[in-house]
Design an enzyme around this catalytic site. Structure first.
Site, mmCIF file in Angstrom:
data_model
loop_
_atom_site.group_PDB
_atom_site.id
_atom_site.type_symbol
_atom_site.label_atom_id
_atom_site.label_comp_id
_atom_site.label_asym_id
_atom_site.label_seq_id
_atom_site.Cartn_x
_atom_site.Cartn_y
_atom_site.Cartn_z
ATOM 1 N N GLU A 169 0.817 -1.216 0.000
ATOM 2 C CA GLU A 169 0.000 0.000 0.000
ATOM 3 C C GLU A 169 0.852 1.268 0.000
ATOM 4 O O GLU A 169 0.493 2.264 -0.630
ATOM 5 C CB GLU A 169 -0.949 0.002 1.202
ATOM 6 C CG GLU A 169 -2.167 -0.889 1.019
ATOM 7 C CD GLU A 169 -3.046 -0.464 -0.160
ATOM 8 O OE1 GLU A 169 -3.193 0.750 -0.394
ATOM 9 O OE2 GLU A 169 -3.570 -1.354 -0.847
ATOM 10 N N ASP B 219 11.407 -2.788 -9.236
ATOM 11 C CA ASP B 219 12.247 -3.487 -8.277
ATOM 12 C C ASP B 219 13.280 -2.468 -7.845
ATOM 13 O O ASP B 219 13.944 -1.849 -8.690
ATOM 14 C CB ASP B 219 12.903 -4.729 -8.884
ATOM 15 C CG ASP B 219 13.410 -5.663 -7.787
ATOM 16 O OD1 ASP B 219 12.665 -5.878 -6.810
ATOM 17 O OD2 ASP B 219 14.537 -6.162 -7.892
#
Length: 202
Positions: A10, A68
């Site tokens: 989140e 990433d």
């Protein structure tokens, strides 16, 4: 246009919504639906970002973005790198508890390292994959130094230890807007927003 973020984090979703909105891109960024975690088997940030974005596009049929990111510490020959989120080896507990464990291990590993050898960089590879097979990757990097103790309550991950070049406050002491303006993820996703706009309007 709906675009899926290949993550259920989140904090990351909130951050990327801010960055894309500030780029003037009109997309609805949604979290990846519940399901199996994708194994990040790549040896580089770009490989892992593409692995996650491909899986999300396949799963949802929507254009997918993924990143990433990690911390590359000069004294540790670029580690923790792609293992940044799992550096301590802890897999239980909350994300905050895992972040604290990672930070504690990193501080222990750098315990006797003087300030002039505590250089590091936050690195991000951001990937876009569409159901039609379009694939793009952008990169961002933020250089700085690692402090000897955490400072600040904002941000996540290694933010409380990281003092970016030219700053007097750690990433965890910056406002969200201040951090977005300089962060590795902000740099990578602003570039990706340009590519996303081109791909979605072509």
């Amino acid at each position: 246009m709906r675009v899926v973020l290949a993550s259920r984090n989140e904090a990351k979703l909130t951050e990327l919504r801010r960055i894309l909105a500030a780029s003037g891109l009109s997309v609805e960024l949604v979290a990846l639906p519940d399901g199996e975690e994708v194994a990040e088997t790549g040896t580089t940030f770009a490989e892992n970002a593409l692995i996650k974005a491909r899986a999300a596009a396949d799963q949802t049929g929507l254009p997918a973005v993924a990143d990433d990111s990690g911390l590359a510490v000069d004294e540790l020959s670029g580690m923790p790198g792609v293992r940044s989120a799992r550096w301590s080896g802890r897999r239980d507990g909350t994300r905050v508890e895992r972040d604290e464990a990672n930070n504690a291990l990193l501080l222990a590993q750098l315990d006797d390292v003087p300030p002039e050898r505590r250089g590091a960089a936050f690195v991000c590879a951001a990937a876009l994959v569409t159901p039609a097979g379009v694939e793009r990757v952008t990169h961002g990097e933020l250089r700085g130094v690692l402090l000897t103790e955490p400072r600040g309550q904002a941000g996540f991950g290694y933010d409380p230890l990281f003092l970016a070049d030219g700053q007097t406050r750690t990433n965890a002491e910056l406002t969200a807007a201040e951090k977005d303006a300089i962060s590795h993820r902000g740099l990578a996703f602003r570039d990706l927003a340009t590519l996303l706009r081109e791909v979605l309007t072509s």
